[in-house]
Design an enzyme around this catalytic site. Structure first.
Site, PDB file in Angstrom:
ATOM      1  N   THR A 121       0.857  -1.185   0.000  1.00  0.00           N
ATOM      2  CA  THR A 121       0.000   0.000   0.000  1.00  0.00           C
ATOM      3  C   THR A 121       0.893   1.236   0.000  1.00  0.00           C
ATOM      4  OG1 THR A 121      -0.128   0.345   2.397  1.00  0.00           O
ATOM      5  CG2 THR A 121      -1.600  -1.322   1.457  1.00  0.00           C
ATOM      6  N   CYS A 122       0.283   2.413   0.046  1.00  0.00           N
ATOM      7  CA  CYS A 122       1.079   3.636   0.057  1.00  0.00           C
ATOM      8  C   CYS A 122       1.888   3.762   1.346  1.00  0.00           C
ATOM      9  CB  CYS A 122       0.192   4.867  -0.140  1.00  0.00           C
ATOM     10  SG  CYS A 122      -1.084   5.078   1.110  1.00  0.00           S
ATOM     11  N   ASN A 123       1.475   3.090   2.395  1.00  0.00           N
ATOM     12  CA  ASN A 123       2.157   3.219   3.678  1.00  0.00           C
ATOM     13  C   ASN A 123       3.005   2.025   4.079  1.00  0.00           C
ATOM     14  OD1 ASN A 123       1.374   5.820   4.388  1.00  0.00           O
ATOM     15  ND2 ASN A 123      -0.604   5.111   5.161  1.00  0.00           N
ATOM     16  N   ARG A 124       2.920   0.926   3.338  1.00  0.00           N
ATOM     17  CA  ARG A 124       3.680  -0.261   3.737  1.00  0.00           C
ATOM     18  C   ARG A 124       3.844  -1.232   2.580  1.00  0.00           C
ATOM     19  NH1 ARG A 124       2.168  -1.985   8.411  1.00  0.00           N
ATOM     20  NH2 ARG A 124       0.787  -0.230   8.822  1.00  0.00           N
TER      21      ARG A 124
END
Length: 422
Positions: free
Chosen positions: A49-52
């Site tokens: 995802t954009c964060n991980r």
């Protein structure tokens, strides 16, 4: 056999690193198949995802270093640079980590609900790739169940807090009256859908949705009375928009400094608010150098998000306890399952011994031997054969000085003096 959760996230790595470690949807299936060829990985799934970016593995023996090396080679990164920001969890810690992630407890936005859907998508892709087997499959199902319990039994998801909500909140700070503003949304995924919903609820004057395919853009636009355009049409629409929020899976920037500069001239330098939620980034970082442009990335949203998290903090402790319980229960069930194969094999051997002795007893009866003698031989034969293998092994353990194995046998056969006497 071991579970491993390995990866990087918004807490350990900057957006520059995260975008280099991200997997695109087109890469996912082949990457999973490659990963399963890394010895000794038996099952694998990837959440990106954009964060991980995280890898979930089931291995014969925990060899996280080999997986980390594969990840660095796959993305052409220096292994030491990746190791500096990567985390590795094994067995119970890996299970607990997955459950925390799915429950939104490890997100930039505490309790955000989108991550559970992303986790389910990761599971679906891994199934498509054939990289999920019985162990990871059970872990994913237990993870989804625990996350559902957290949602149902705590207030962690009640407040409207998300990256999308934070972006719209920030827009409200810059444009006090959103019903006079026009917004351009780039992408048509779940995050952009949430952004569109929040903007629509705030009464934004006009929303334009740009996407690689007009069909996807139109499906989203119809929900909120918006206009759908292709990515190629953005330059013509950009000058009309006060708010630009982008979240796509593109590997290259969609908006460059030159295009934004031209739009500003056409707007006579009326301010533009931009949020780039994508990883890799959709908007060139150099755009922030322009006057009259307020450009934010996902990392810039921390402050806005923190303000909106206060109502969820109380629920977080209860959620953590539910996750810990879920992880413990899963590991207990897994250990119980590990005994099933042993018990099945032992039962099959015992049943075969019983059948052999019963057949022998019937032959003796048919030969005219007295029933009482046949029964005595049947009982003696069963006892001797059932005890033979354990007796041989116990003598071996004793000769080798394996006292702990003898103590375990005493417990296994309930020989501690507490069993009921018949």
């Amino acid at each position: 056999m071991s579970f491993i959760a390995l990866g990087i996230n918004h807490k350990t790595a900057s957006v520059d690193v995260r975008e280099r470690v991200a997997f695109t949807p087109d890469q996912m299936v082949e990457a999973l198949r490659q990963l399963c060829r890394v010895h000794p990985t038996r099952e694998a799934a990837i959440l990106s995802t954009c964060n991980r970016s995280e890898l979930y593995l089931h291995q014969d023996h925990p060899e996280a270093e080999a997986v980390l090396d594969w990840l660095a080679r796959y993305h052409r990164l220096n292994i030491d640079d990746l190791r500096a920001c990567a985390y590795i969890h094994t067995d119970n810690d890996a299970v607990r980590h997955m459950m925390r992630v799915a429950s939104g407890l490890d997100s930039m936005v505490l309790g955000e609900p989108q991550i559970l859907g992303q986790m389910k998508s990761a599971y679906a892709v891994a199934r498509e790739a054939g990289s999920v087997g019985p162990f990871l499959g059970r872990l994913f199902q237990a993870t989804f169940s625990t996350a559902k319990t957290v949602r149902t039994d705590t207030a962690i998801g009640e407040s409207p807090v998300s990256v999308a909500f934070a972006a719209v909140s920030l827009a409200k700070q810059i444009f006090s009256n959103l019903n006079r503003s026009q917004a351009l949304l780039i992408g048509a995924g779940e995050t952009i859908t949430l952004v569109a919903r929040h903007l629509h609820e705030q009464g934004v004057k006009r929303i334009v949705v740009a996407n690689r395919t007009l069909e996807r853009a139109s499906l989203l636009a119809e929900q909120f009375g918006a206009q759908a355009i292709l990515l190629a049409d953005i330059p013509q629409e950009l000058a009309n928009c006060d708010i630009v929020i982008s979240s796509t899976a593109s590997q290259l920037p969609i908006l460059g400094k030159g295009a934004v500069e031209q739009a500003l001239k056409a707007r006579k330098h009326k301010p533009m608010f931009m949020v780039d939620i994508a990883v890799p980034r959709d908007i060139e970082p150099q755009v922030s150098e322009l006057d009259d442009v307020y450009l934010y990335t996902v990392d810039d949203l921390h402050e806005v998000i923190a303000e909106n998290l206060k109502s969820r903090q109380g629920a977080a402790q209860a959620a953590e306890e539910l996750v810990s319980t879920g992880a413990q229960e899963f590991m207990v069930k897994l250990r119980e399952l590990a005994a099933v194969d042993v018990l099945r094999a032992y039962r099959q051997r015992a049943e075969q011994t019983r059948d052999d002795e019963l057949l022998r007893a019937r032959r003796l009866l048919a030969s005219g031997l007295p029933a009482e003698e046949v029964l005595a031989q049947l009982a003696r034969g069963l006892t001797n054969k059932l005890l033979h293998a354990p007796s041989v092994q116990l003598k071996k353990f004793s000769a080798e000085g394996r006292i702990e194995a003898l103590a375990m046998a005493e417990e296994l056969f309930a020989l501690n003096g507490n069993q009921e006497q018949s």
